[in-house]
Enzyme design. Structure first.
Site, PDB file in Angstrom:
ATOM      1  N   GLU A 146      -0.508  -2.364   5.225  1.00 53.35           N
ATOM      2  CA  GLU A 146       0.463  -2.282   6.312  1.00 53.35           C
ATOM      3  C   GLU A 146       0.374  -0.931   7.001  1.00 53.35           C
ATOM      4  O   GLU A 146       0.542  -0.841   8.223  1.00 53.35           O
ATOM      5  CB  GLU A 146       1.878  -2.525   5.778  1.00 53.35           C
ATOM      6  CG  GLU A 146       2.962  -2.564   6.852  1.00 53.35           C
ATOM      7  CD  GLU A 146       3.434  -1.187   7.317  1.00 53.35           C
ATOM      8  OE1 GLU A 146       3.822  -1.049   8.497  1.00 53.35           O
ATOM      9  OE2 GLU A 146       3.403  -0.236   6.491  1.00 53.35           O
ATOM     10  N   GLU A 147       0.115   0.114   6.234  1.00 49.84           N
ATOM     11  CA  GLU A 147       0.118   1.458   6.799  1.00 49.84           C
ATOM     12  C   GLU A 147      -0.974   1.659   7.844  1.00 49.84           C
ATOM     13  O   GLU A 147      -0.840   2.510   8.719  1.00 49.84           O
ATOM     14  CB  GLU A 147      -0.024   2.503   5.681  1.00 49.84           C
ATOM     15  CG  GLU A 147       1.139   2.553   4.698  1.00 49.84           C
ATOM     16  CD  GLU A 147       2.432   3.035   5.315  1.00 49.84           C
ATOM     17  OE1 GLU A 147       2.416   3.447   6.496  1.00 49.84           O
ATOM     18  OE2 GLU A 147       3.465   2.993   4.626  1.00 49.84           O
ATOM     19  N   ASP A 161       0.808  -1.222   0.000  1.00 53.74           N
ATOM     20  CA  ASP A 161       0.000   0.000   0.000  1.00 53.74           C
ATOM     21  C   ASP A 161       0.840   1.271   0.000  1.00 53.74           C
ATOM     22  O   ASP A 161       1.986   1.296   0.433  1.00 53.74           O
ATOM     23  CB  ASP A 161      -0.969   0.010   1.187  1.00 53.74           C
ATOM     24  CG  ASP A 161      -0.296  -0.284   2.527  1.00 53.74           C
ATOM     25  OD1 ASP A 161       0.760  -0.949   2.545  1.00 53.74           O
ATOM     26  OD2 ASP A 161      -0.841   0.135   3.563  1.00 53.74           O
TER      27      ASP A 161
END
Length: 418
Positions: A142-143, A84
């Site tokens: 992931e962010e 992402d």
């Protein structure tokens, strides 16, 4: 004497299709996608995995990609890349800059996907050099800290082989060509917290009829700065950042509420709990002192766990990296205050190694002010900066780190193989 894993890694990556991988990276960089919207990125990765011979499945945990390549008896090794991008407007000036307004690969996940694709292809082409199973994972979100957990919840280890070891890496600022390994705690935990201050709104000309939440929020923000400096022992590492304050709609209106958003970085659960307790106490105390009509809300938001490398696993990977790249290129920088959700893939305390690959171009590094490495490190663009741009010279080395790490676990003699 060079190990079998190092020799095989150098052999399998001797003729990497670097121009094609660079084009792949540029394409991903031009088309960034936010968390759980990585449809195009996932499709591009899945296409390459399928072409290389992997059993490939998309849509795991939302937009995740999983590729499986079976190579006989032996351990199962998971290689992971996050996919992402961030809501950041790019300012690099690169010819392949983001074409999506307000969205950018400011953390290098496009490079991670490129490395993973190149490593998966090299290992598939050289499957005679290893024995076991490869589990290649393109992870979404992931962010936000939600992607790894979403893939596990969607049956990652029920639908696909359960790994014996997990490997991951992250691009980082620093002179290109260094590999940071920490055999233990390498990344910190993070917790988002929101405080809602409830006042009593009214006209700016009659403040005596109101309880101003903006003033109270200002006192809370100021007092929060003492949590780390006065309530956490100097031997502990912790960071508290107030990243956002929201209140009001017009200059002459005293609002009814104010919102404060903050972020904690900690390296132990005890410190985290102490900081959260302090935040609650400070918010409640300031609101009581201001005469707020009700107590503040303290809301815990997204959180990331600590990332703690398995010592034996990380030392094994670091050793093969020293062989492949030279002993002087591998170093231990100690724990970082940044955070990752990679460890959520290690369900049941599976061993893992996670490391950093430095990526600042020689031109940018040499031009950065400072007399020593740390001064320059603080001056060059870092992850999440609108100017962050990993140098293309790291494409091949980043593939090689994953290939050599995988082979350190899959070649004869590794993980109990005979």
């Amino acid at each position: 004497m060079t190990s079998a894993a190092a020799r095989a890694a150098l052999d399998l990556t001797a003729d990497l299709p670097v121009p094609g991988l660079e084009d792949f990276y540029r394409d991903l960089h031009r088309h960034p996608e936010l968390s759980l919207s990585e449809h195009r990125t996932a499709g591009k990765l899945a296409e390459r995995l399928t072409k290389a011979g992997y059993e490939t499945v998309e849509g795991v945990g939302g937009t995740g990609v999983v590729g499986v390549l079976r190579g006989g008896d032996g351990p199962t090794v998971l290689l992971r890349a996050d996919m992402d991008a961030l809501p950041v407007a790019e300012e690099t000036g690169l010819p392949y800059a983001s074409e999506v307004p307000g969205v950018m690969h400011a953390c290098g996940h496009d490079m991670h996907v490129t490395w993973l694709a190149g490593a998966a292809e090299a290992l598939a082409a050289g499957r005679d050099a290893w024995s076991g199973t490869l589990l290649v994972v393109g992870q979404p979100a992931e962010e936000t800290g939600r992607g790894a957990a979403a893939m596990v919840a969607d049956g990652l280890y029920d639908r696909f082989p359960r790994p014996d070891v997990l490997l991951g890496q992250h691009v980082a600022p620093g002179p290109a060509g260094l590999y940071a390994h920490v055999p233990g705690l390498i990344m910190s935990a993070t917790t988002d917290v929101e405080i809602v201050v409830h006042g009593r709104g009214g006209h700016g000309s009659r403040p005596e009829t109101t309880v101003d939440p903006v003033v109270t929020a200002a006192y809370i923000v100021t007092r929060l700065q003492t949590v780390v400096s006065r309530e956490i022992a100097p031997r502990e590492s912790a960071v508290l950042t107030v990243g956002r304050i929201e209140a009001g709609t017009a200059p002459n209106i005293i609002p009814a509420t104010a919102r404060i958003s903050l972020n904690l970085r900690t390296q132990s659960e005890a410190v985290r709990e102490r900081m959260i307790a302090a935040i609650r106490r400070i918010a409640e105390g300031e609101c009581r002192a201001a005469g707020c009509p009700r107590e503040p809300e303290v809301i815990l938001g997204d959180a990331f766990p600590v990332t703690v490398n398995d010592r034996e696993t990380d030392e094994r990977i670091a050793a093969v990296h020293r062989e492949v790249f030279g002993a002087a290129t591998v170093f231990d920088p100690g724990p970082a205050m940044g955070s990752e959700d990679f460890s959520r893939l290690a369900v049941g305390e599976l061993p893992y190694s996670y490391w950093f690959v430095t990526s600042t171009s020689a031109e940018t590094w040499d031009a950065a002010p400072g007399a020593d490495l740390m001064e320059k490190f603080l001056a060059v663009p870092s992850n999440h900066s609108p100017h962050f741009a990993p140098d293309l010279s790291t494409v091949a080395p980043g593939v090689r780190t994953l290939v050599s790490g995988a082979l350190a676990c899959l070649t004869q003699g590794a993980w109990g193989l005979s």
